[in-house]
Scaffold this active site. Structure first.
Site, PDB file in Angstrom:
ATOM      1  N   ASN A   1      46.728  47.810  36.112  1.00  0.00           N
ATOM      2  CA  ASN A   1      47.113  46.404  35.958  1.00  0.00           C
ATOM      3  C   ASN A   1      46.710  45.988  34.542  1.00  0.00           C
ATOM      4  OD1 ASN A   1      47.394  43.643  36.042  1.00  0.00           O
ATOM      5  ND2 ASN A   1      45.800  43.290  37.586  1.00  0.00           N
TER       6      ASN A   1
ATOM      7  N   LYS B   1      47.283  43.367  32.948  1.00  0.00           N
ATOM      8  CA  LYS B   1      46.986  41.924  32.789  1.00  0.00           C
ATOM      9  C   LYS B   1      47.627  41.392  31.496  1.00  0.00           C
ATOM     10  CE  LYS B   1      42.944  42.482  35.674  1.00  0.00           C
ATOM     11  NZ  LYS B   1      41.605  42.044  36.037  1.00  0.00           N
TER      12      LYS B   1
ATOM     13  N   HIS C   1      46.897  38.643  43.512  1.00  0.00           N
ATOM     14  CA  HIS C   1      45.693  39.044  42.767  1.00  0.00           C
ATOM     15  C   HIS C   1      44.726  37.857  42.714  1.00  0.00           C
ATOM     16  CE1 HIS C   1      43.081  40.179  39.451  1.00  0.00           C
ATOM     17  NE2 HIS C   1      43.449  41.426  39.680  1.00  0.00           N
TER      18      HIS C   1
ATOM     19  N   GLU D   1      43.022  36.656  40.438  1.00  0.00           N
ATOM     20  CA  GLU D   1      43.198  35.760  39.283  1.00  0.00           C
ATOM     21  C   GLU D   1      44.351  34.787  39.531  1.00  0.00           C
ATOM     22  OE1 GLU D   1      43.360  38.883  36.318  1.00  0.00           O
ATOM     23  OE2 GLU D   1      41.234  39.283  36.696  1.00  0.00           O
TER      24      GLU D   1
ATOM     25  N   GLU E   1      39.854  44.051  46.529  1.00  0.00           N
ATOM     26  CA  GLU E   1      39.233  43.802  45.231  1.00  0.00           C
ATOM     27  C   GLU E   1      38.196  42.693  45.370  1.00  0.00           C
ATOM     28  OE1 GLU E   1      41.905  45.137  41.775  1.00  0.00           O
ATOM     29  OE2 GLU E   1      42.558  43.139  42.332  1.00  0.00           O
TER      30      GLU E   1
ATOM     31  N   GLY F   1      36.302  43.096  36.554  1.00  0.00           N
ATOM     32  CA  GLY F   1      36.016  42.861  35.138  1.00  0.00           C
ATOM     33  C   GLY F   1      34.549  42.629  34.834  1.00  0.00           C
TER      34      GLY F   1
ATOM     35  N   SER G   1      36.261  47.129  38.605  1.00  0.00           N
ATOM     36  CA  SER G   1      35.416  47.946  37.727  1.00  0.00           C
ATOM     37  C   SER G   1      35.450  49.433  38.063  1.00  0.00           C
ATOM     38  CB  SER G   1      33.977  47.415  37.711  1.00  0.00           C
ATOM     39  OG  SER G   1      33.948  46.088  37.191  1.00  0.00           O
TER      40      SER G   1
HETATM   41  P1  PGA Z   1      38.951  45.674  36.552  1.00  0.00           P
HETATM   42  O1  PGA Z   1      40.146  44.827  37.211  1.00  0.00           O
HETATM   43  O2  PGA Z   1      39.258  47.117  36.804  1.00  0.00           O
HETATM   44  O3  PGA Z   1      38.988  45.311  35.090  1.00  0.00           O
HETATM   45  O4  PGA Z   1      37.698  45.238  37.217  1.00  0.00           O
HETATM   46  C1  PGA Z   1      40.711  45.208  38.431  1.00  0.00           C
HETATM   47  C2  PGA Z   1      41.814  44.243  38.799  1.00  0.00           C
HETATM   48  O5  PGA Z   1      41.692  43.051  38.532  1.00  0.00           O
HETATM   49  O6  PGA Z   1      42.853  44.646  39.377  1.00  0.00           O
END
Ligand code: PGA
Length: 251
Positions: free
Chosen positions: A9, A11, A95, A97, A167, A173, A212
């Site tokens: 992803n 982003k 997601h 976010e 997640e 992140g 992560s």
């Molecule tokens: P990350 O994000 O691997 O940077 O923690 C995962 C995601 O948001 O899908």
């Protein structure tokens, strides 16, 4: 047997030059036969560029979001049919976010899930609890609510061409990965929720872990019984790390 899937992803990252460099590294590192099913999800505007860079490779194309609407006066939106037209096979739905920063409700997430299916795309339904919710001991309640919000509104058969991604919000992140035990517990719980509707579909459902994931921790996570691959944010922007994660996922 569930074939593992690893999805990057990207982003809100990338440029034409950076995308080309990233994919050059990933394609060279993976070789012609990816050990797992590999997917990349670039920003909408780069779908066409990435599609052509991936031509002839084993990596599939996905999008990060879609509109719940099919067409019409919805400024700034992108429909499932457009994604399909651009060569997408997958689309991330719900997601954290999107839920936290753009106000996506469980109901809207379910409508997007349906929109994806209406065009033959496989949605990757994201669910996960916040740090506060975990500390309050209500992780399973949150997961149940998020999964059932979709299951109550769709035909259970759709789950056979969908994926779920667990997640935990506190792991996204942050560099703080869930332990293999924490992740496995929630993955098994998600499978049991789906199993209450249809045991066969639940047994075949691929449930990805996200938050992560790195080359250094992917193997342990993917070794857990109910973890069938990963949804990768930050590490998907580093070709060596993304390739290492893909190589950690095999049946
Ligand atoms: P990350 O994000 O691997 O940077 O923690 C995962 C995601 O948001 O899908």
């Amino acid at each position: 047997m569930r074939r593992p899937l690893v999805a990057g992803n990207w982003k809100l990252n990338g440029s034409r030059a950076e995308n080309a460099r990233l994919l050059e590294g990933v394609l060279a590192g993976l070789g012609p036969e990816s050990p797992c099913e590999a997917v990349v999800c670039p920003p909408f505007v780069y779908l066409d560029q990435v599609r052509s860079l991936l031509e002839g490779s084993a990596i599939a194309l996905g999008a990060q979001n879609l509109s719940a609407e099919a067409s019409g006066a919805f400024t700034g939106e992108v429909s499932a049919a457009m994604l399909r037209d651009m060569g997408c096979r997958y689309v991330i739905v719900g997601h954290s976010e999107r839920r936290a920063l753009y106000g996506e409700t469980d109901e809207l997430v379910a409508r997007k899930f349906l929109a994806a299916h209406s065009e033959g795309l496989s949605p990757v339904l994201c669910v996960g609890e916040s740090l506060q919710e975990r500390q309050d001991g209500i992780t399973n309640d949150v997961i149940l609510r998020q999964v059932n919000a979709v299951l109550e509104r769709v035909d259970i058969q759709m789950l056979s061409s969908s994926l779920v991604a667990y997640e935990p919000v506190w792991a996204i992140g942050t560099g703080q990965t869930a332990t293999t035990g924490q992740a496995q517990d929630v993955h098994a719980y998600i499978r049991s929720i789906v199993s209450a509707h249809d045991a066969k579909i639940a047994a075949e459902l691929r449930i990805l872990y996200g938050g992560s994931v790195k080359g250094s921790n992917a193997r342990d996570l993917f070794a857990m019984d109910d973890i069938d691959g990963g949804l990768i944010g930050g590490a998907s922007l580093d070709p060596a790390d993304f390739v290492a994660i893909c190589k950690s996922a095999h049946p």
